[in-house]
Design a protein around this motif. Structure first.
Motif, PDB file in Angstrom:
ATOM      1  N   ILE A   1       2.019  10.367  -9.740  1.00  8.24           N
ATOM      2  CA  ILE A   1       1.188  10.665 -10.914  1.00  8.24           C
ATOM      3  C   ILE A   1       0.562  12.043 -10.782  1.00  8.24           C
ATOM      4  N   ARG A   2       0.081  12.360  -9.570  1.00 10.75           N
ATOM      5  CA  ARG A   2      -0.553  13.665  -9.345  1.00 10.75           C
ATOM      6  C   ARG A   2       0.486  14.777  -9.257  1.00 10.75           C
ATOM      7  N   ASN A   3       1.514  14.577  -8.429  1.00 16.13           N
ATOM      8  CA  ASN A   3       2.473  15.656  -8.164  1.00 16.13           C
ATOM      9  C   ASN A   3       3.327  15.999  -9.376  1.00 16.13           C
ATOM     10  N   GLU A   4       3.612  14.991 -10.206  1.00 14.44           N
ATOM     11  CA  GLU A   4       4.434  15.240 -11.390  1.00 14.44           C
ATOM     12  C   GLU A   4       3.582  15.450 -12.647  1.00 14.44           C
TER      13      GLU A   4
ATOM     14  N   MET B   1       0.823  -1.207   0.000  1.00 22.18           N
ATOM     15  CA  MET B   1       0.000   0.000   0.000  1.00 22.18           C
ATOM     16  C   MET B   1       0.858   1.259   0.000  1.00 22.18           C
ATOM     17  N   ALA B   2       2.005   1.202   0.657  1.00 27.90           N
ATOM     18  CA  ALA B   2       2.921   2.348   0.636  1.00 27.90           C
ATOM     19  C   ALA B   2       3.435   2.596  -0.773  1.00 27.90           C
ATOM     20  N   ALA B   3       3.761   1.512  -1.474  1.00 32.18           N
ATOM     21  CA  ALA B   3       4.211   1.641  -2.866  1.00 32.18           C
ATOM     22  C   ALA B   3       3.101   2.212  -3.734  1.00 32.18           C
ATOM     23  N   ALA B   4       1.893   1.669  -3.588  1.00 34.22           N
ATOM     24  CA  ALA B   4       0.763   2.135  -4.391  1.00 34.22           C
ATOM     25  C   ALA B   4       0.463   3.604  -4.121  1.00 34.22           C
ATOM     26  N   GLN B   5       0.529   3.992  -2.851  1.00 30.77           N
ATOM     27  CA  GLN B   5       0.280   5.385  -2.504  1.00 30.77           C
ATOM     28  C   GLN B   5       1.338   6.300  -3.123  1.00 30.77           C
ATOM     29  N   ALA B   6       2.585   5.854  -3.091  1.00 32.39           N
ATOM     30  CA  ALA B   6       3.671   6.653  -3.681  1.00 32.39           C
ATOM     31  C   ALA B   6       3.451   6.834  -5.185  1.00 32.39           C
ATOM     32  N   VAL B   7       3.020   5.774  -5.855  1.00 34.14           N
ATOM     33  CA  VAL B   7       2.748   5.865  -7.295  1.00 34.14           C
ATOM     34  C   VAL B   7       1.640   6.870  -7.565  1.00 34.14           C
TER      35      VAL B   7
END
Length: 447
Positions: free
Chosen positions: A337-340, A327-333
């Motif tokens: 996607i949003r921040n970049e 879930m940490a990996a998924a949240q980072a992805v």
């Protein structure tokens, strides 16, 4: 019905290629033969030995740099530090399963469901998590059967939905050695180029209705239709044509499973989810590969009433599905996607790439069609533009020429003649130049 081709093997290394290998590569292939199962396949006649990746680039053991034009697993780029840092931090804190309370799985679910199209009510969906797209599709098929009481399924003739027993039963792209389910009806994909049908939506809806009628005449109750909305393995078929077909599915009491493993997570540019291009509401949405950027995590997001038919009676537990590290990996992805701004980036760069590839295609008679949505482009090769006769041999040889020029990709479609150009999302204008120059020079070398 189209013939079933073994797309997975199209540019595989084979034993007869071994004599041309350098000693180190030959030793590695021999070790694989000794210790790994024979079902594994290697890309390319001279396999690539990769040792490092960054962004949209890869490097082999000899230091050669490659442009990755195929990998939607590392969707936000190879070795993205945000994912590595999130996984490391969570690993140092806790990793367990979903039978204990944990905030990460809940927070992520809220944020991911908020990305659904405006016309979809996110509160109508519930989430379940697994490790792979195969597991997600497997569970979706089980839920479809439980909800409808039927067993009949519809997929397309080159679909790929996974490797479990159920998901492989609707995955003819695995080849003739993989049995299709007894209650699975396969349809030609809605390919306007190959069929010559201008208004492909009504045509495909008619095919769906005919399949359901045939199913029922054979005493099989219809359960559902599974497809990815860009028909990736069928040759990359973007557009807005599924609404009438999904209406036909629902009218017959079936469910629609939107397999978003390939078109989801912003790749098609205009929409976060591929199915949104068609303006339809799936009964179930499945995800996988790009969700964790290399960390195994997948999900099933189902309408509450559909999922209840299964979950109210059948316990489901996946030891690693939804664990805090995944879930940490998924949240980072999702954050990246949003921040970049990667969805908008895919839209802009994809349009620029499609224009360049289309212009390139016009200069080569072997290119029959170029089509795409965002950073998902199909480049179709033919022997004759007027007859549209597919040129599989040219496509396979082109893969090898591109590999020589540092560009990695693969093929799709019922004839294995469509280059599937699907790079990591950080793709740039410089990369478009590299890919176009490599394609142009490769086609000229093979002319």
């Amino acid at each position: 019905m189209a013939s079933r081709s073994t797309i997975m093997d199209n540019n595989s290394f084979r034993a007869e290629h071994a004599a041309a290998l350098d000693p180190q590569t030959r030793r590695l292939t021999e070790r694989r033969d000794e210790v790994l199962g024979g079902s594994y396949r290697l890309f390319y006649r001279r396999p690539v030995h990769l040792v490092r990746g960054q962004g949209q680039y890869l490097w082999d053991a000899d230091g050669q740099k490659y442009l990755d034009m195929y990998n939607n697993v590392a969707s936000i780029g190879h070795a993205h530090p945000a994912v590595a840092e999130a996984v490391n931090a969570q690993m140092l804190r806790l990793n367990t399963h979903t039978r204990y309370l944990h905030e990460r799985i809940l927070d992520y679910t809220d944020e991911l469901l908020a990305t659904l199209p405006e016309y979809v009510d996110p509160t109508d969906f519930k989430a379940m998590y697994m490790c792979t797209g195969s597991e997600a599709n497997d569970l979706a098929l089980r839920v479809a059967k439980a909800h409808t009481g039927g067993t009949g399924l519809i997929a397309t003739t080159e679909a790929y939905h996974g490797n479990s027993e159920l998901s492989s039963s609707v995955s003819p792209a695995l080849g003739s050695g993989q049995p299709i389910g007894d209650h699975v009806w396969l349809l030609l994909a809605p390919d306007g180029y190959r069929t010559g049908v201008d208004d492909i939506g009504p045509w495909f809806a008619s095919e769906i209705r005919a399949a359901i009628a045939d199913m029922e005449s054979n005493g099989v109750k219809f359960a559902g239709f599974i497809a990815d909305s860009i028909f990736s393995s069928d040759g990359v078929l973007p557009g807005n044509y599924l609404r009438e077909a999904i209406d036909a599915v629902h009218a017959a009491g079936g469910v629609f499973i939107a397999d978003e493993v390939q078109p989801g997570f912003g790749r098609t540019g205009e929409h976060f989810w591929g199915f949104a291009a068609h303006g339809v509401i799936p009964d179930m949405i499945t995800t996988g590969k790009p969700m964790g950027n290399g960390i195994p995590v997948s999900g099933l997001f189902a309408r509450s009433e559909v999922l209840a038919s299964f979950s109210d009676t059948v316990p489901y537990f996946n030891t690693f599905g939804g664990n805090p590290v995944s879930m940490a990996a998924a949240q980072a992805v999702l954050d990246v996607i949003r921040n970049e701004g990667l969805q908008e980036h895919a839209k802009v760069l994809g349009a620029a790439a499609l224009e360049r590839f289309t212009q390139l295609g016009e200069t080569h008679k072997a290119v029959g069609d170029v089509r795409g949505a965002g950073l998902f482009i199909g480049f179709e090769l033919v022997k004759d533009r007027s007859t549209k006769e597919p040129d599989r041999e040219l496509a396979l040889n082109l893969l090898e020429e591109l590999r020589h020029r540092g560009v990695l990709t693969s093929v799709a479609g019922p004839h294995g003649n469509v280059l599937k150009l699907r790079p990591p999302l950080p793709f740039t204008h410089i990369d478009i130049d590299w890919a176009c120059e490599a394609l142009d020079s490769s086609l000229r070398a093979l002319n």
